[in-house]
Design a protein around this motif. Structure first.
Motif, PDB file in Angstrom:
ATOM      1  N   VAL A  45       0.831  -1.199   0.000  1.00 30.60           N
ATOM      2  CA  VAL A  45       0.000   0.000   0.000  1.00 30.60           C
ATOM      3  C   VAL A  45       0.866   1.251   0.000  1.00 30.60           C
ATOM      4  O   VAL A  45       0.513   2.273  -0.585  1.00 30.60           O
ATOM      5  N   GLN A  47       3.288   1.830  -1.659  1.00 29.40           N
ATOM      6  CA  GLN A  47       3.737   2.136  -3.016  1.00 29.40           C
ATOM      7  C   GLN A  47       2.685   2.908  -3.811  1.00 29.40           C
ATOM      8  O   GLN A  47       2.983   3.448  -4.870  1.00 29.40           O
ATOM      9  N   SER A  48       1.472   2.957  -3.315  1.00 27.37           N
ATOM     10  CA  SER A  48       0.401   3.621  -4.063  1.00 27.37           C
ATOM     11  C   SER A  48       0.673   5.115  -4.171  1.00 27.37           C
ATOM     12  O   SER A  48       1.001   5.781  -3.192  1.00 27.37           O
ATOM     13  N   GLU A  49       0.527   5.644  -5.372  1.00 26.72           N
ATOM     14  CA  GLU A  49       0.684   7.077  -5.596  1.00 26.72           C
ATOM     15  C   GLU A  49      -0.659   7.743  -5.849  1.00 26.72           C
ATOM     16  O   GLU A  49      -0.731   8.887  -6.277  1.00 26.72           O
ATOM     17  N   ASN A  50      -1.739   6.982  -5.577  1.00 28.10           N
ATOM     18  CA  ASN A  50      -3.093   7.488  -5.793  1.00 28.10           C
ATOM     19  C   ASN A  50      -3.764   7.717  -4.446  1.00 28.10           C
ATOM     20  O   ASN A  50      -4.154   6.759  -3.767  1.00 28.10           O
ATOM     21  N   TRP A  53      -7.206   6.027  -4.009  1.00 26.58           N
ATOM     22  CA  TRP A  53      -7.116   4.583  -3.794  1.00 26.58           C
ATOM     23  C   TRP A  53      -6.778   4.295  -2.330  1.00 26.58           C
ATOM     24  O   TRP A  53      -7.414   3.463  -1.685  1.00 26.58           O
ATOM     25  N   THR A  54      -5.792   5.013  -1.805  1.00 25.69           N
ATOM     26  CA  THR A  54      -5.369   4.809  -0.415  1.00 25.69           C
ATOM     27  C   THR A  54      -6.483   5.184   0.562  1.00 25.69           C
ATOM     28  O   THR A  54      -6.665   4.526   1.590  1.00 25.69           O
ATOM     29  N   GLY A  79      -6.880  -0.773 -10.279  1.00 26.28           N
ATOM     30  CA  GLY A  79      -6.465  -1.203  -8.949  1.00 26.28           C
ATOM     31  C   GLY A  79      -7.539  -1.882  -8.121  1.00 26.28           C
ATOM     32  O   GLY A  79      -7.402  -1.983  -6.898  1.00 26.28           O
ATOM     33  N   GLN A  82      -6.141  -5.250  -6.926  1.00 22.53           N
ATOM     34  CA  GLN A  82      -5.048  -4.944  -6.001  1.00 22.53           C
ATOM     35  C   GLN A  82      -5.592  -4.479  -4.656  1.00 22.53           C
ATOM     36  O   GLN A  82      -5.035  -4.795  -3.603  1.00 22.53           O
ATOM     37  N   SER A  86      -4.836  -6.343  -1.162  1.00 29.78           N
ATOM     38  CA  SER A  86      -4.290  -5.628  -0.009  1.00 29.78           C
ATOM     39  C   SER A  86      -5.183  -5.810   1.212  1.00 29.78           C
ATOM     40  O   SER A  86      -4.697  -5.987   2.336  1.00 29.78           O
TER      41      SER A  86
END
Length: 201
Positions: A45, A47-50, A53-54, A79, A82, A86
């Motif tokens: 998680v 690594q998420s750049e959104n 999404w997070t 995602g 993904q 997660s």
């Protein structure tokens, strides 16, 4: 003072993941045991750049274990699977059992019992046991029989009030709602949320 947590410990406990929030492996996790496809195991998680999404991930981990029924819809590459993986890793590290399965495989496992000594009921019961069941590829083109099977799984798990269920679809919100039926949508509205993954992958 032993009971006082450092800020780092507080953040670790809040972000939990151990495996999902850390960039490096902190504890080993068996993809087979956790029911997570190998292709989805390496993502963290962190690594998420959104941020959207997070934000959804944080929202969902706050309500796991409440018997939620939720759905992730939207185009491929945004995602959705993904997110489910997660969440599955989060649940696994909580000492509970997740299972990820494609809708076609779930339906086939039931239909494979037809004409054998196995009963579809015994296979069906298997999908009642996981703490979190993520059903992927709930897409257009599924037969009426298969849709009814998915509806039945969702309704049975909803009735337990303790098992979480997530449906994942590449359809639009309207297409998904029409396909899956009012009863499942009512379950989603009652216990969880329907998330529309609208951003580009």
């Amino acid at each position: 003072m032993d009971d006082v947590q450092t800020m780092e410990q507080v953040l670790r406990s809040r972000l939990v993941g151990v495996d999902t929030r850390e960039r490096n492996h902190v504890s080993a996790i068996s993809a087979l045991e956790a029911g997570i496809p190998d292709r989805l195991m390496n993502f963290r998680v962190a690594q998420s750049e959104n941020p959207e999404w997070t934000k959804i991930f944080d929202q969902l981990i706050s309500i796991t274990g409440t018997g939620l029924v939720s759905a992730f819809v939207g185009a491929t590459g945004t995602g959705k699977s993904q997110m489910a993986a997660s969440l599955s890793k989060y649940v696994y590290h909580q000492g509970r059992q997740p299972v990820m399965i494609e809708a076609g495989d779930l339906c086939a496992s039931v239909k494979d019992t037809f004409g054998t000594d196995d009963t579809s009921r015994s296979v069906f019961v298997k999908y009642m046991r996981p703490s979190l069941l993520c059903i992927d590829e709930v897409n257009g083109g599924m037969s009426d029989f298969d849709i009814k099977l998915i509806q039945r799984v969702v309704s049975r798990r909803y009735d337990t009030k303790r098992s979480d269920t997530i449906l994942i679809s590449n359809e639009t919100v309207d297409e998904f709602a029409k396909m899956i039926g009012d009863r499942v949508i009512d379950r989603i509205n009652d216990t969880g949320l329907l998330f529309d993954f609208t951003w580009k992958g």
